[in-house]
Scaffold this active site. Structure first.
Site, PDB file in Angstrom:
ATOM      1  CG  ASP A   1      -1.748  -5.484   6.018  1.00 14.09           C
ATOM      2  OD1 ASP A   1      -2.712  -4.817   5.599  1.00 14.09           O
ATOM      3  OD2 ASP A   1      -1.731  -6.014   7.139  1.00 14.09           O
TER       4      ASP A   1
ATOM      5  NE  ARG B   1      -9.904   1.079   4.004  1.00 11.38           N
ATOM      6  CZ  ARG B   1      -9.015   0.401   4.732  1.00 11.38           C
ATOM      7  NH1 ARG B   1      -8.649   0.843   5.906  1.00 11.38           N
ATOM      8  NH2 ARG B   1      -8.512  -0.732   4.289  1.00 11.38           N
TER       9      ARG B   1
ATOM     10  CG  HIS C   1      -6.127   0.808  -1.623  1.00  9.13           C
ATOM     11  ND1 HIS C   1      -5.506  -0.089  -0.788  1.00  9.13           N
ATOM     12  CD2 HIS C   1      -7.430   0.870  -1.207  1.00  9.13           C
ATOM     13  CE1 HIS C   1      -6.395  -0.563   0.082  1.00  9.13           C
ATOM     14  NE2 HIS C   1      -7.563   0.016  -0.149  1.00  9.13           N
TER      15      HIS C   1
ATOM     16  CD  GLU D   1     -10.453 -14.235   2.971  1.00 10.37           C
ATOM     17  OE1 GLU D   1      -9.594 -13.729   2.198  1.00 10.37           O
ATOM     18  OE2 GLU D   1     -10.514 -15.449   3.210  1.00 10.37           O
TER      19      GLU D   1
ATOM     20  NE  ARG E   1     -10.252  -4.605   2.774  1.00  5.39           N
ATOM     21  CZ  ARG E   1      -9.027  -4.163   2.982  1.00  5.39           C
ATOM     22  NH1 ARG E   1      -8.623  -3.052   2.418  1.00  5.39           N
ATOM     23  NH2 ARG E   1      -8.192  -4.822   3.743  1.00  5.39           N
TER      24      ARG E   1
ATOM     25  CG  LEU F   1       9.394 -10.310 -12.391  1.00  7.18           C
ATOM     26  CD1 LEU F   1      10.181 -10.956 -11.244  1.00  7.18           C
ATOM     27  CD2 LEU F   1       9.029  -8.885 -11.995  1.00  7.18           C
TER      28      LEU F   1
ATOM     29  NE  ARG G   1       0.261  -9.294   7.177  1.00 11.39           N
ATOM     30  CZ  ARG G   1      -0.953  -9.796   7.149  1.00 11.39           C
ATOM     31  NH1 ARG G   1      -1.118 -11.083   7.020  1.00 11.39           N
ATOM     32  NH2 ARG G   1      -2.021  -9.033   7.243  1.00 11.39           N
TER      33      ARG G   1
ATOM     34  CB  SER H   1      -4.049 -12.859   5.622  1.00 12.59           C
ATOM     35  OG  SER H   1      -3.779 -12.104   6.772  1.00 12.59           O
TER      36      SER H   1
HETATM   37  C1  FPP Z   1      -3.844  -4.021   2.040  1.00 15.17           C
HETATM   38  O1  FPP Z   1      -3.894  -2.843   2.789  1.00 15.17           O
HETATM   39  C2  FPP Z   1      -3.815  -3.761   0.604  1.00 15.17           C
HETATM   40  C3  FPP Z   1      -4.785  -4.119  -0.289  1.00 15.17           C
HETATM   41  C4  FPP Z   1      -6.021  -4.849   0.112  1.00 15.17           C
HETATM   42  C5  FPP Z   1      -4.707  -3.776  -1.711  1.00 15.17           C
HETATM   43  C6  FPP Z   1      -3.361  -3.758  -2.368  1.00 15.17           C
HETATM   44  C7  FPP Z   1      -3.448  -2.974  -3.612  1.00 15.17           C
HETATM   45  C8  FPP Z   1      -2.508  -2.121  -4.094  1.00 15.17           C
HETATM   46  C9  FPP Z   1      -1.196  -1.946  -3.466  1.00 15.17           C
HETATM   47  C10 FPP Z   1      -2.864  -1.320  -5.301  1.00 15.17           C
HETATM   48  C11 FPP Z   1      -2.084  -1.575  -6.517  1.00 15.17           C
HETATM   49  C12 FPP Z   1      -1.860  -3.005  -6.773  1.00 15.17           C
HETATM   50  C13 FPP Z   1      -1.464  -3.559  -7.937  1.00 15.17           C
HETATM   51  C14 FPP Z   1      -1.041  -4.979  -7.947  1.00 15.17           C
HETATM   52  C15 FPP Z   1      -1.385  -2.839  -9.197  1.00 15.17           C
HETATM   53  P1  FPP Z   1      -5.123  -2.597   3.774  1.00 15.17           P
HETATM   54  O2  FPP Z   1      -6.131  -1.789   3.067  1.00 15.17           O
HETATM   55  O3  FPP Z   1      -5.603  -3.912   4.294  1.00 15.17           O
HETATM   56  O4  FPP Z   1      -4.422  -1.789   4.920  1.00 15.17           O
HETATM   57  P2  FPP Z   1      -4.839  -1.707   6.452  1.00 15.17           P
HETATM   58  O5  FPP Z   1      -4.670  -3.091   7.010  1.00 15.17           O
HETATM   59  O6  FPP Z   1      -3.866  -0.728   7.025  1.00 15.17           O
HETATM   60  O7  FPP Z   1      -6.259  -1.223   6.480  1.00 15.17           O
END
Ligand code: FPP
Length: 239
Positions: A19, A32, A36, A66, A70, A130, A187, A195
């Site tokens: 997160d 945003r 990612h 969920e 977005r 793994l 987390r 969540s």
């Molecule tokens: C939560 O942060 C993160 C996600 C919903 C996406 C996770 C994806 C990656 C890390 C990209 C690469 C992943 C893989 C497995 C190759 P958020 O957007 O909810 O953050 P916020 O709560 O600060 O808005």
């Protein structure tokens, strides 16, 4: 089911709620999606750290049921990112002995992502160092609901006796069948929430919450979480 008291220093299975990508992007005045993309580097670091420490299963919550709500650009961006990572990292996964698996509603994913995933899952299925399990279009309640539906169908077909349903029977119908429960749940970014993540499977997991945002989470942070885990005494409801 009660388990024996145990205290192994290295968790066999680590699950992570990644997160804070959005907050990281905001902090750096970036869109945003850049958060990612930065999170992708953390994924790489953590996978390597898990291998280095001898963790056998690593589950990453990459996209929840969920998350489809977005904005469209963010969902498309995440799907594109995912597809790119799987394709670009396939060779590395082979070299490192990583077996790629998924949990979640794979049928919800765009065809291009699903095809890339299926190729990677098939190509890496013999690897044993793994198991990297990506939770994609994953929700724990929908997972349990689907398991109940499947068991109900078997009862209706006369293949399952309701009186014979045990915890193990339920486990056999979850996405995680055959995968041991997480020992440690991490987390990032400080929220004290589960969540809708692996509600059944984390019954006895140790929980570690760090304020570090996911894109800032690296090998050192993973080691700190493992150190914290090693200091805990797991009693599984015993004394
Ligand atoms: C939560 O942060 C993160 C996600 C919903 C996406 C996770 C994806 C990656 C890390 C990209 C690469 C992943 C893989 C497995 C190759 P958020 O957007 O909810 O953050 P916020 O709560 O600060 O808005």
């Amino acid at each position: 089911m009660a388990k024996e008291s145990s205290r192994t220093p290295i968790p066999q299975h680590v699950a992570i709620i990644m997160d804070g990508n959005g907050r990281w992007a905001q902090k750096h005045h970036l869109p945003r999606l850049s958060g990612h993309e930065a999170g992708r580097k953390s994924v790489k670091q953590v996978v390597q750290a898990a291998i280095d420490h001898g963790v056998r299963y690593l589950t990453l919550y990459a996209f929840s049921v969920e998350n489809w709500q977005r904005p469209r650009e963010e969902v498309q961006g995440l799907m594109g990112l995912l597809r790119g990572v799987i394709r670009e990292e396939l060779r590395e996964m082979g070299k490192e002995g990583i077996r790629l698996r998924t949990i979640g509603r794979k049928q919800d994913l765009p065809d291009a992502v699903r095809e890339e995933l299926e190729t990677a899952i098939e190509t890496t299925k013999g690897n044993t160092r793994l198991d990297l399990i990506l939770a994609l279009s994953y929700g724990s309640r929908v997972e349990i609901t689907e398991a109940v539906q499947a068991m109900a169908r078997e009862v209706k077909a006369g293949k399952l006796d309701p009186e014979q349903i045990r915890e193990g029977t339920v486990e056999e119908h979850l996405y995680t069948r055959g995968i041991p429960d997480p020992d440690l749940l991490i987390r990032t970014s400080g929220e004290m929430r589960i969540s809708n993540f692996m509600l059944w499977q984390i019954s006895y997991a140790e929980i570690y919450v760090t304020p570090v945002l996911w894109p800032d989470f690296g090998k050192k942070d993973f080691s700190l979480a493992l150190d914290d885990y090693a200091g805990r005494e797991r009693r599984f409801g015993g004394v």
